[in-house]
Design a protein around this motif. Structure first.
Motif, mmCIF file in Angstrom:
data_model
loop_
_atom_site.group_PDB
_atom_site.id
_atom_site.type_symbol
_atom_site.label_atom_id
_atom_site.label_comp_id
_atom_site.label_asym_id
_atom_site.label_seq_id
_atom_site.Cartn_x
_atom_site.Cartn_y
_atom_site.Cartn_z
ATOM 1 N N HIS A 66 34.234 -14.589 -12.838
ATOM 2 C CA HIS A 66 33.071 -13.582 -13.189
ATOM 3 C C HIS A 66 32.102 -13.852 -12.129
ATOM 4 O O HIS A 66 31.788 -13.008 -11.245
ATOM 5 N N GLU A 67 31.786 -14.832 -11.661
ATOM 6 C CA GLU A 67 30.532 -15.185 -10.466
ATOM 7 C C GLU A 67 31.340 -14.711 -9.048
ATOM 8 O O GLU A 67 30.806 -14.100 -8.412
ATOM 9 N N HIS A 70 31.235 -11.088 -8.462
ATOM 10 C CA HIS A 70 29.825 -10.647 -7.639
ATOM 11 C C HIS A 70 29.939 -11.129 -6.411
ATOM 12 O O HIS A 70 29.656 -10.119 -5.358
ATOM 13 N N ASN A 160 26.865 -9.108 -20.769
ATOM 14 C CA ASN A 160 26.167 -8.809 -19.492
ATOM 15 C C ASN A 160 26.001 -7.457 -18.888
ATOM 16 O O ASN A 160 25.206 -7.151 -18.164
ATOM 17 N N ASP A 168 23.533 -8.518 -15.689
ATOM 18 C CA ASP A 168 23.895 -7.533 -14.540
ATOM 19 C C ASP A 168 23.797 -6.216 -14.973
ATOM 20 O O ASP A 168 23.633 -5.546 -14.179
HETATM 21 ZN ZN LIG Z 1 27.189 -11.707 -13.871
#
Ligand SMILES: [Zn+2]
Length: 388
Positions: A66-67, A70, A160, A168
């Protein structure tokens, strides 16, 4: 959020763990183990704990993905990413500098939830392919892992996407408001305000659930709400600071009434004749007209009092080499970052080897305070006049 344990680098990004992550990892392993023990009566203790631990590790990998989504999108759009830190409530990507356009902000923000949703639905689809049928409990260890990872990632992706800073979804909302209003600062404040409303609803819901018998689960929701409220407030304040000091250079806000002190003077004399008389926080120490160091009440306080009359200012000062120096042209926002990053309260402003002035955190905060008392719009800047 600084990582305590470094795990390595991916695409030049340092991956690390904060200690608080272990708390959540332990909670996950124990609650999973407990769940497996009740559902799979034929599993032995070692199998239960092995599967629980393995699931927690995979969960960690999906959080990291997930990170990374980004971060990699940010890199692809020209932003620098220095580190990813995983902590109790998820992960943070340290992206240096802010997105310069709404489109970048949008794609960087939405990449994470998309990754979580894709991972989540893929896990569930594979579990179905392996014979799992909702709502029955999965029968094998592999499907049990897939189903748990599937649900948690879908929930994470949706959570999120809630449109409030600092989630997010808040950044997605900010990007959309930004694209419509063409005003980055205003969109930050709007997304932060929505974040506060969302956080407040979380707290209300948590308390409601707690009193209607959900117990710990209710408190957990209220706790997340409280965390979100704090983060949203911080985002709002940060937005105000950025708006107030955008494009402002140090030369127009620094204090120029810097006093100099004789380097040969002993500390007792310095305290009696200067520190206790003026209340000034910072003194320049010069040698033949050139700045060689600074001395503050903090530096004097670090020396035991009985040694004040045998220690000179020169011995107690902080030499120039140890100071973080800025020039009159440095943007105020960079100066604030430098102070926060190095845990100092003031920075000497130097040009051509001589001290021009000092910028301090307390002075900048007083400036913000004055602005808010005047009810000026955040983007109002006085014409910059040179003085002193
Ligand atoms: Zn995130």
């Amino acid at each position: 959020m600084k990582s305590n344990i470094k795990l390595g680098r991916i695409s030049g990004i340092e991956i690390g763990l904060h200690y608080s992550w272990f708390l959540i990892a332990a909670l996950i392993v124990f609650s999973l183990g407990e769940h497996f023990r009740q559902v799979y009566r034929n599993w032995g203790a070692s199998q239960i704990w092995f599967v629980a631990l393995f699931t927690a590790v995979l969960f960690f990998v999906t959080l990291l993905l997930h990170e990374l989504s980004h971060s990699l999108v940010a890199q692809a759009r020209g932003l620098k990413v220095s580190a990813i830190t995983l902590f109790a409530l998820g992960g943070v990507s340290q992206i240096e500098g802010d997105a310069t356009d709404a489109k970048t902000e949008f794609w960087v923000a939405i990449a994470g939830p998309i990754a979580s949703l894709v991972i989540g639905f893929s896990c569930l689809v594979i579990a179905v392919g392996l014979g799992w049928r909702r709502p029955a409990e999965p029968r094998t260890a592999v499907t049990a892992i897939l189903v748990w990872l599937g649900y948690i990632n879908v929930v994470l992706g949706l959570f999120n996407l809630i449109p409030g800073f600092p989630l997010d979804g808040g950044r997605v909302l900010r990007a959309i408001v930004w694209a419509i209003t063409k005003n980055a600062d205003r969109s930050t404040r709007i997304a932060a305000r929505v974040g506060q409303v969302v956080a407040f609803l979380f707290i209300l819901d948590g308390i409601w659930q707690f009193f209607s018998g959900a117990g710990f689960g209710g408190l957990w929701i209220a706790f997340i709400g409280w965390f979100l409220m704090d983060a949203a407030k911080a985002s709002y304040a940060q937005g105000e600071i950025t708006a107030a000091f955008q494009g402002v250079r140090v030369s127009s806000v620094m204090s120029r009434d810097c006093l100099t002190v004789n380097r040969a003077m002993n500390l007792q004399e310095f305290v009696n004749t200067s520190l206790l008389r003026t209340g000034q926080r910072c003194y320049a120490v010069e040698e033949q007209g050139r700045l060689v160091g600074l001395i503050t009440p903090r530096d004097v306080g670090a020396i035991p009092r009985e040694r004040w009359d045998m220690t000179t200012v020169r011995e107690a000062m902080r030499p120039l080499e140890e100071l973080h120096i800025i020039t009159p042209d440095t943007p105020v926002l960079d100066a604030l970052k430098l102070m926060a990053g190095n845990d100092v309260n003031q920075l000497p402003v130097v040009a051509n080897g001589t001290l021009q002035g000092v910028v301090s955190r307390s002075q900048l905060m007083q400036l913000l305070q004055a602005r808010s008392e005047l009810h000026l719009p955040a983007t109002h800047h006085p014409p910059i006049t040179e003085h002193g």
